[in-house]
Design an enzyme around this catalytic site. Structure first.
Site, PDB file in Angstrom:
ATOM      1  N   TYR A 157       0.829  -1.207   0.000  1.00 27.29           N
ATOM      2  CA  TYR A 157       0.000   0.000   0.000  1.00 27.29           C
ATOM      3  C   TYR A 157       0.863   1.257   0.000  1.00 27.29           C
ATOM      4  O   TYR A 157       0.633   2.190  -0.781  1.00 27.29           O
ATOM      5  CB  TYR A 157      -0.914  -0.027   1.224  1.00 27.29           C
ATOM      6  CG  TYR A 157      -1.861   1.144   1.322  1.00 27.29           C
ATOM      7  CD1 TYR A 157      -2.869   1.336   0.393  1.00 27.29           C
ATOM      8  CD2 TYR A 157      -1.755   2.050   2.387  1.00 27.29           C
ATOM      9  CE1 TYR A 157      -3.750   2.404   0.499  1.00 27.29           C
ATOM     10  CE2 TYR A 157      -2.630   3.114   2.496  1.00 27.29           C
ATOM     11  CZ  TYR A 157      -3.630   3.291   1.558  1.00 27.29           C
ATOM     12  OH  TYR A 157      -4.497   4.357   1.669  1.00 27.29           O
ATOM     13  N   LYS A 161       1.244   4.486  -2.603  1.00 28.74           N
ATOM     14  CA  LYS A 161       1.001   5.866  -2.196  1.00 28.74           C
ATOM     15  C   LYS A 161       2.257   6.731  -2.303  1.00 28.74           C
ATOM     16  O   LYS A 161       2.171   7.941  -2.546  1.00 28.74           O
ATOM     17  CB  LYS A 161       0.443   5.905  -0.768  1.00 28.74           C
ATOM     18  CG  LYS A 161      -0.978   5.354  -0.666  1.00 28.74           C
ATOM     19  CD  LYS A 161      -1.944   6.124  -1.555  1.00 28.74           C
ATOM     20  CE  LYS A 161      -3.377   5.733  -1.331  1.00 28.74           C
ATOM     21  NZ  LYS A 161      -4.330   6.529  -2.155  1.00 28.74           N
TER      22      LYS A 161
END
Length: 248
Positions: A157, A161
């Site tokens: 994740y 990002k």
């Protein structure tokens, strides 16, 4: 589906606008006088219900659909907003997915899903915004404070990002001369279904004590930062705004 009749001064398109942080952003921008396009990928009923709520409060809104990673779908979404409201001034990218796992055991199909939505999706929507936002506008992406706190299980994740943050910093400089700001909001732990899913009470309680304010953030806390960047913050550009209650 559209609501109300007066011509607004500014128009915002919010991806993932029908739930969680996206919904709070839509509600806040509508309260600030924006006409708002509520983007959804799969939940048409929830998006249209939000549009009706904005109408009942005297605002203007439209629901638009599409896969954020599909350039044709996003081109059509921008077309629909321009046809309804005359243009787009603010683009807010809240659409995203999160799968938590140690790097060693992360299913690569899950990694591909996160990269497709979080990286390609943000890139596709930002590309359309760079081409089509009216001068004086704002592009606001969403990252995470875990790019700084480096918590285990967030590797895939955070990788997605971190790419969003890098894209933001470059695009801000590429849009020189347009008076368009490009920034990223990086929330800390926020009480949304995306964050709470799969976490037991002990884990949630630990997160709620991590920041000096000793609570989880609420979607409206992030919406406040987005509203700042969408409105008065014209001298904030090419930045990552950590909205996390002081989380180190």
């Amino acid at each position: 589906m559209t609501t109300a009749s007066s011509t607004p001064r500014r128009v915002a398109l919010v991806t993932g606008g029908s739930g969680g942080i996206g919904r709070a952003v839509v509600e806040r921008l509508a309260a600030d006088g924006f006409a708002v396009a509520v983007h959804y990928a799969g939940n048409k009923d929830r998006a249209e219900a939000l549009v009706e709520e904005i109408a009942a409060a005297g605002g203007r809104a439209v629901a638009v659909a599409g896969d954020v990673a599909d350039e044709k779908a996003m081109e059509a979404a921008f077309d629909a907003v321009e046809a309804t409201f005359g243009g787009v001034d603010v683009m807010v990218n809240t659409a995203g997915i999160m799968v938590l796992s140690p790097v060693a055991t992360l299913d690569l199909d899950d990694l591909d899903r996160m990269i497709r939505t979080n990286v390609r999706g943000t890139f596709v929507v930002s590309q359309q915004a760079a081409r089509r936002l009216r001068d004086g506008g704002a592009i606001i992406n969403v990252s995470t404070s875990v790019t700084r706190t480096q918590l285990p299980t967030y590797g895939g994740y955070v990788a997605s990002k971190a790419a969003v943050e890098g894209l933001t910093l470059i695009l801000a400089r590429e849009l020189r001369g347009r008076d368009i700001t490009v920034n990223t909001v990086a929330p800390g732990p926020i009480a949304t279904p995306l964050f709470l899913e799969g976490k037991d009470e002990e884990t949630v309680a630990a997160f709620s004590k991590a920041a000096p304010l000793e609570r989880l953030g609420e979607p409206r806390d992030v919406a406040e930062s987005v509203a700042f960047l969408a409105g008065p913050a014209r001298w904030v550009n090419g930045q990552v705004l950590f909205t996390n209650g002081g989380l180190a």
